[in-house]
Design a protein around this motif. Structure first.
Motif, PDB file in Angstrom:
ATOM      1  N   ALA A 205      70.676  14.830  54.717  1.00 15.25           N
ATOM      2  CA  ALA A 205      69.376  14.288  53.867  1.00 15.25           C
ATOM      3  C   ALA A 205      69.600  12.761  53.718  1.00 15.25           C
ATOM      4  N   TRP A 206      70.901  12.474  53.137  1.00 15.97           N
ATOM      5  CA  TRP A 206      71.370  11.057  52.908  1.00 15.97           C
ATOM      6  C   TRP A 206      71.167  10.377  53.962  1.00 15.97           C
ATOM      7  N   LYS A 207      71.609  10.724  55.306  1.00 15.92           N
ATOM      8  CA  LYS A 207      71.479   9.897  56.601  1.00 15.92           C
ATOM      9  C   LYS A 207      70.043  10.125  57.060  1.00 15.92           C
ATOM     10  N   SER A 208      69.198  10.650  56.330  1.00 14.22           N
ATOM     11  CA  SER A 208      67.560  10.798  57.013  1.00 14.22           C
ATOM     12  C   SER A 208      67.674  11.524  58.317  1.00 14.22           C
ATOM     13  N   ARG A 209      68.519  12.693  58.398  1.00 11.41           N
ATOM     14  CA  ARG A 209      68.730  13.266  59.500  1.00 11.41           C
ATOM     15  C   ARG A 209      68.296  14.960  59.628  1.00 11.41           C
ATOM     16  N   ILE A 210      67.611  15.133  58.469  1.00  9.69           N
ATOM     17  CA  ILE A 210      67.138  16.566  58.127  1.00  9.69           C
ATOM     18  C   ILE A 210      65.754  16.639  59.301  1.00  9.69           C
ATOM     19  N   LYS A 211      65.654  17.883  59.564  1.00 15.24           N
ATOM     20  CA  LYS A 211      64.691  18.021  60.739  1.00 15.24           C
ATOM     21  C   LYS A 211      63.258  18.308  60.045  1.00 15.24           C
ATOM     22  N   CYS A 212      62.808  17.068  59.677  1.00 15.52           N
ATOM     23  CA  CYS A 212      61.304  17.358  59.371  1.00 15.52           C
ATOM     24  C   CYS A 212      60.449  17.128  60.570  1.00 15.52           C
ATOM     25  N   SER A 213      59.158  17.277  60.558  1.00 15.35           N
ATOM     26  CA  SER A 213      58.433  17.084  61.506  1.00 15.35           C
ATOM     27  C   SER A 213      58.251  15.617  62.179  1.00 15.35           C
ATOM     28  N   ASP A 214      58.554  14.739  61.452  1.00 14.73           N
ATOM     29  CA  ASP A 214      58.608  13.272  62.112  1.00 14.73           C
ATOM     30  C   ASP A 214      59.908  13.412  63.066  1.00 14.73           C
ATOM     31  N   PHE A 215      60.976  13.799  62.682  1.00 12.12           N
ATOM     32  CA  PHE A 215      62.204  13.748  63.246  1.00 12.12           C
ATOM     33  C   PHE A 215      62.148  14.766  64.596  1.00 12.12           C
ATOM     34  N   LEU A 216      61.604  15.880  64.475  1.00 13.73           N
ATOM     35  CA  LEU A 216      61.239  16.809  65.784  1.00 13.73           C
ATOM     36  C   LEU A 216      60.487  16.201  66.620  1.00 13.73           C
TER      37      LEU A 216
ATOM     38  N   PRO B 290      63.547   7.139  42.614  1.00 14.44           N
ATOM     39  CA  PRO B 290      63.913   6.160  43.952  1.00 14.44           C
ATOM     40  C   PRO B 290      63.286   6.579  45.200  1.00 14.44           C
ATOM     41  N   ASN B 291      63.231   5.424  45.982  1.00 12.21           N
ATOM     42  CA  ASN B 291      62.357   5.174  46.927  1.00 12.21           C
ATOM     43  C   ASN B 291      63.021   6.280  48.236  1.00 12.21           C
ATOM     44  N   SER B 292      64.208   6.603  48.198  1.00 13.31           N
ATOM     45  CA  SER B 292      64.871   7.188  49.202  1.00 13.31           C
ATOM     46  C   SER B 292      66.092   8.066  48.661  1.00 13.31           C
ATOM     47  N   VAL B 293      66.581   9.180  49.562  1.00 15.92           N
ATOM     48  CA  VAL B 293      67.728  10.056  49.224  1.00 15.92           C
ATOM     49  C   VAL B 293      68.968   9.073  48.710  1.00 15.92           C
ATOM     50  N   ASP B 294      69.306   7.930  49.594  1.00 16.78           N
ATOM     51  CA  ASP B 294      70.467   7.032  49.261  1.00 16.78           C
ATOM     52  C   ASP B 294      70.192   6.488  47.980  1.00 16.78           C
ATOM     53  N   GLY B 295      68.974   6.076  47.598  1.00 12.17           N
ATOM     54  CA  GLY B 295      68.727   5.449  46.619  1.00 12.17           C
ATOM     55  C   GLY B 295      68.963   6.358  45.313  1.00 12.17           C
ATOM     56  N   LEU B 296      68.466   7.790  45.530  1.00 15.21           N
ATOM     57  CA  LEU B 296      68.605   8.827  44.527  1.00 15.21           C
ATOM     58  C   LEU B 296      69.976   9.083  44.201  1.00 15.21           C
ATOM     59  N   LEU B 297      71.046   9.069  45.078  1.00 14.83           N
ATOM     60  CA  LEU B 297      72.246   9.238  44.840  1.00 14.83           C
ATOM     61  C   LEU B 297      73.082   8.276  44.249  1.00 14.83           C
TER      62      LEU B 297
END
Length: 310
Positions: free
Chosen positions: A165-176, A228-235
């Motif tokens: 999730a931090w690296k924006s690599r989870i398989k959401c629809s946009d990624f697939l 925050p705007n992103s998971v990176d910002g959240l962490l």
């Protein structure tokens, strides 16, 4: 040879690591055949091209080997440096400075080949720990987030998902869709709301249901925030929390547990037609927190009731 070819291949994959090798290797002069006079670091660890750029640009033999340059010397101390034209008076001063440097340069040893040696200010041999320390220093705040994500108090699958999730690599629809798993005609909209593009930040943070979960968790700690705007910002924001002892261990585990729990619920809604409820998910987050932390932390002082009701 295989080792150095592997090191050279790093140049295309990780330039900072390659530069670390280049900056800390010097050439031990042998017969001078493999050493390029201007381009290699053979004279006191210096590259003559960088130290004398004016003379290098005027040289008519930029690729010449050290062996060839030695062969052109008219005496032991007189170097014959070929130029494209006669030097002007201000250029002659640079040549004098170069000759002064070359007067203390290593001499050829014709019965020995040139070789590279490791040389830094503190050690004379390469160590993996030195490379790791150098590479870690380049990561800056990303190293702190990485250490935060790989939380030893939680199951490995939770940390691994949080890293994705931090690296924006989870398989959401946009990624697939990007990697061609989903047909181009498939809707990329969020399975929760069917109105916005399904991305990691949208599902895990900004979807109203997800936002309500985060807000409830933060409010229970007596804090106020702007999501925050992103998971990176959240962490990054979460790491700024100042707690001590066991409270700190709980605080550091919570965002990873929430990320995991929201994604698990998303999958249940997509594949099992589950109906999300904020109260049910909040109770599940608390339960997972105490069970996982009590299983991994010695003398953990809180019970399930402590975390659920206090």
């Amino acid at each position: 040879m295989v080792l150095w070819s592997d090191i050279l291949s790093i140049r295309a994959l990780n330039r900072p690591i390659f530069n670390f090798f280049v900056d800390n290797c010097v050439i031990k002069v042998g017969n001078g055949i493999r050493i390029r006079f201007w381009l290699d670091r053979w004279c006191g660890g210096l590259c003559l091209k960088s130290s004398f750029p004016l003379l290098f640009n005027l040289s008519s033999d930029k690729e010449g080997s050290l062996n060839h340059y030695f062969a052109r010397k008219s005496s032991s101390s007189a170097w014959n440096l070929p130029h494209r034209r006669e030097l002007y008076s201000w250029e002659l001063a640079e040549e004098v400075r170069l000759n002064a440097l070359l007067s203390s340069a290593p001499t050829l040893c014709l019965d020995r080949e040139d070789c590279q040696v490791w040389c830094t200010d503190s050690v004379s041999s390469f160590s993996v720990s030195a490379l790791y320390s150098h590479n870690s220093s380049l990561l800056g705040p990303h190293l702190k987030v990485s250490n935060f994500v790989w939380n030893s108090s939680l199951p490995l699958r939770v940390s691994f998902f949080s890293w994705l999730a931090w690296k924006s690599r989870i398989k959401c629809s946009d990624f697939l869709l990007k990697i061609g798993i989903l047909d181009s005609n498939t809707s990329p909209l969020c399975h929760f709301c069917n109105s916005e593009l399904e991305t990691a930040s949208q599902v895990l943070l900004h979807y109203p249901f997800s936002w309500s979960i985060w807000s409830a968790v933060v409010e229970e700690w007596g804090l106020h925030w702007c999501i925050p705007n992103s998971v990176d910002g959240l962490l990054s924001w979460w790491m700024s929390g100042k707690f001590h002892n066991f409270d700190r261990l709980i605080w550091r585990a919570i965002p990873l547990i929430v990320l995991w729990s929201i994604w698990k619920l998303r999958n249940e809604c997509v594949f099992s037609n589950a109906q999300p409820t904020s109260s049910g998910l909040l109770e599940l987050i608390k339960f997972r927190s105490v069970v996982w932390l009590k299983a991994s932390i010695k003398d953990f002082p809180y019970s399930v009731d402590d975390l659920v009701f206090n």
